[in-house]
Design a protein around this motif. Structure first.
Motif, mmCIF file in Angstrom:
data_model
loop_
_atom_site.group_PDB
_atom_site.id
_atom_site.type_symbol
_atom_site.label_atom_id
_atom_site.label_comp_id
_atom_site.label_asym_id
_atom_site.label_seq_id
_atom_site.Cartn_x
_atom_site.Cartn_y
_atom_site.Cartn_z
ATOM 1 N N LYS A 1 51.881 39.838 80.472
ATOM 2 C CA LYS A 1 52.479 39.330 79.221
ATOM 3 C C LYS A 1 51.893 40.135 77.838
ATOM 4 N N GLN A 2 50.499 40.659 78.093
ATOM 5 C CA GLN A 2 50.124 41.449 76.915
ATOM 6 C C GLN A 2 50.914 42.927 76.985
ATOM 7 N N VAL A 3 50.844 43.444 78.218
ATOM 8 C CA VAL A 3 51.574 44.759 78.492
ATOM 9 C C VAL A 3 53.001 44.820 77.843
ATOM 10 N N VAL A 4 53.534 43.605 78.148
ATOM 11 C CA VAL A 4 55.116 43.499 77.604
ATOM 12 C C VAL A 4 54.993 43.342 76.030
ATOM 13 N N ALA A 5 54.105 42.631 75.680
ATOM 14 C CA ALA A 5 54.125 42.297 74.221
ATOM 15 C C ALA A 5 53.790 43.485 73.379
ATOM 16 N N ALA A 6 52.973 44.450 73.898
ATOM 17 C CA ALA A 6 52.525 45.653 73.364
ATOM 18 C C ALA A 6 53.719 46.434 73.009
ATOM 19 N N LYS A 7 54.896 46.305 73.745
ATOM 20 C CA LYS A 7 56.290 47.061 73.498
ATOM 21 C C LYS A 7 57.177 46.153 72.479
ATOM 22 N N ASN A 8 56.700 44.891 72.260
ATOM 23 C CA ASN A 8 57.656 44.087 71.486
ATOM 24 C C ASN A 8 58.853 43.691 72.432
ATOM 25 N N ALA A 9 58.349 43.385 73.642
ATOM 26 C CA ALA A 9 59.501 43.294 74.734
ATOM 27 C C ALA A 9 59.277 41.805 75.235
ATOM 28 N N THR A 10 60.355 41.389 75.879
ATOM 29 C CA THR A 10 60.305 40.311 76.768
ATOM 30 C C THR A 10 60.808 40.649 78.132
ATOM 31 N N VAL A 11 60.441 39.888 79.429
ATOM 32 C CA VAL A 11 61.021 40.173 80.479
ATOM 33 C C VAL A 11 62.254 39.119 80.875
ATOM 34 N N GLU A 12 63.493 39.730 80.729
ATOM 35 C CA GLU A 12 64.358 38.618 80.981
ATOM 36 C C GLU A 12 64.666 38.247 82.476
ATOM 37 N N THR A 13 64.493 39.125 83.340
ATOM 38 C CA THR A 13 64.736 38.948 84.769
ATOM 39 C C THR A 13 63.913 39.876 85.604
ATOM 40 N N PHE A 14 64.066 39.366 87.002
ATOM 41 C CA PHE A 14 63.705 40.666 87.920
ATOM 42 C C PHE A 14 64.131 40.074 89.301
ATOM 43 N N VAL A 15 64.562 41.081 90.292
ATOM 44 C CA VAL A 15 64.945 40.772 91.495
ATOM 45 C C VAL A 15 64.130 41.545 92.378
ATOM 46 N N ARG A 16 63.423 40.970 93.345
ATOM 47 C CA ARG A 16 62.646 41.711 94.661
ATOM 48 C C ARG A 16 63.404 41.503 95.867
ATOM 49 N N TYR A 17 63.384 42.651 96.455
ATOM 50 C CA TYR A 17 63.993 42.238 97.727
ATOM 51 C C TYR A 17 62.907 43.157 98.790
ATOM 52 N N GLU A 18 62.463 42.359 99.836
ATOM 53 C CA GLU A 18 61.726 42.952 100.915
ATOM 54 C C GLU A 18 62.319 42.912 102.002
ATOM 55 N N VAL A 19 62.527 44.148 102.644
ATOM 56 C CA VAL A 19 63.396 44.252 103.858
ATOM 57 C C VAL A 19 62.810 43.220 105.034
ATOM 58 N N GLY A 20 64.162 42.450 105.453
ATOM 59 C CA GLY A 20 63.890 41.538 106.615
ATOM 60 C C GLY A 20 63.259 40.356 106.091
ATOM 61 N N GLU A 21 62.757 40.040 104.883
ATOM 62 C CA GLU A 21 62.049 38.765 104.746
ATOM 63 C C GLU A 21 62.939 37.454 104.946
ATOM 64 N N GLY A 22 62.427 36.462 105.689
ATOM 65 C CA GLY A 22 62.832 35.587 106.087
ATOM 66 C C GLY A 22 64.063 35.660 107.602
ATOM 67 N N ILE A 23 63.901 36.685 107.825
ATOM 68 C CA ILE A 23 64.703 36.900 109.288
ATOM 69 C C ILE A 23 63.700 36.931 110.260
ATOM 70 N N GLU A 24 63.824 36.335 111.639
ATOM 71 C CA GLU A 24 63.011 36.307 112.461
ATOM 72 C C GLU A 24 63.741 37.479 113.305
#
Length: 293
Positions: free
Chosen positions: A254-277
């Motif tokens: 939050k300090q890194v983002v605030a230093a740029k006067n920015a906010t995190v709106e969203t993120f999407v993270r995909y890891e290959v195969g997560e949840g697939i047996e």
């Protein structure tokens, strides 16, 4: 119910507890994995509950942006050999370009859409399967949009085994946006901020921590204060803004983002195969499967 060696192995992977402790916990909870995790944590044997399975199928993720639109997708293959194949990478690129241009609402819509070559997405994938000789699936994708005063952060780890797309509002600093995406890839937060964590999840964690403290023999009059302190550490583990920044642990995200006067709106993270047996195969068998094709 009978407790299999595979169940014990899975619980060990999720909690880091010993084999006998895992078997005993599964026996006591009649094989219920989540209850077994809670039981181990209450006894102080498991340090954390890892909710997401890390048994991975093969394939790659890809992130692409164009103007104010960004896409992240995951395409799966049966083996890592195919994921490294140039034909597979070309298919991944073509699917990303199509989704970026057409912005389908969901997977079903995407599969039915026509591509520039006249084939539907489903037909195009089927054609690639015929050439490559292995099952290939478009598993998931997300299309993100941003305003002119926002920035995409794109990051691929290990050539696409993990992909992250972030949106930072209030800044055009692409380097910072990419740094936040890299942090998300490395640390895997589940939420942006603690106000996104449901009351139910918070109360569940509070109860686990309370039982843990009581099992440690702490006096009841100080347990509540201890629990709130440990709850803060729980939020630091799962909430992006509360985490120590991976490139400089002395700073919070939050300090890194605030230093740029920015906010995190969203993120999407995909890891290959997560949840697939994944099938229980060893490397030698995977090689032989390829030789036989």
């Amino acid at each position: 119910m009978a407790i299999s060696a595979q169940m014990v192995k899975e619980l060990r992977q999720k909690t880091g507890a010993g084999m006998m402790d895992c078997k005993k916990a599964l026996t006591e909870t009649d094989g219920d994995m989540e209850k077994a995790i809670d039981l181990l944590r209450e006894k102080g044997i498991a340090k954390a509950a890892k909710k997401a399975d890390r048994i991975a199928a093969e394939g790659l993720t890809l992130v692409k942006t164009n103007g104010n639109t960004g896409v992240i997708l995951e395409v799966n293959s049966e083996t890592d050999f195919v994921a490294k194949n140039e034909g597979f990478k070309t298919l991944l690129d073509e699917l990303a370009d199509h989704i970026l241009a057409e912005k389908p609402e969901n997977l079903e819509t995407a599969m039915a859409q026509k591509m520039a070559n006249g084939s539907t997405v489903e037909e195009h994938i089927t054609s690639a399967v015929a050439k490559i000789g292995e099952k290939i699936t478009l598993r998931r994708f997300a299309v993100l949009t941003k305003g002119d005063d926002a920035t995409f952060g794109a990051y691929l780890h290990m050539g696409g085994k993990i992909g992250v797309l972030t949106v930072l509002n209030g800044t055009t600093d692409e380097e910072t946006a990419k740094d936040i995406a890299m942090h998300v890839a490395a640390v895997n937060p589940r939420y942006i901020s603690r106000d996104q964590v449901s009351e139910e999840e918070t109360n569940h964690e509070r109860e686990i921590l309370t039982q843990q403290a009581l099992q440690e023999g702490k006096p009841e009059n100080i347990v509540a204060k201890m629990v709130e302190g440990r709850l803060n550490k729980f939020f630091e583990e799962i909430c992006l803004l509360d985490q120590a920044f991976v490139k400089n642990p002395d700073e919070k995200v939050k300090q890194v983002v605030a230093a740029k006067n920015a906010t995190v709106e969203t993120f999407v993270r995909y890891e290959v195969g997560e949840g697939i047996e994944k099938r229980q195969e060893n490397f030698a068998e995977e090689v032989m499967n390829q030789v036989k094709k």
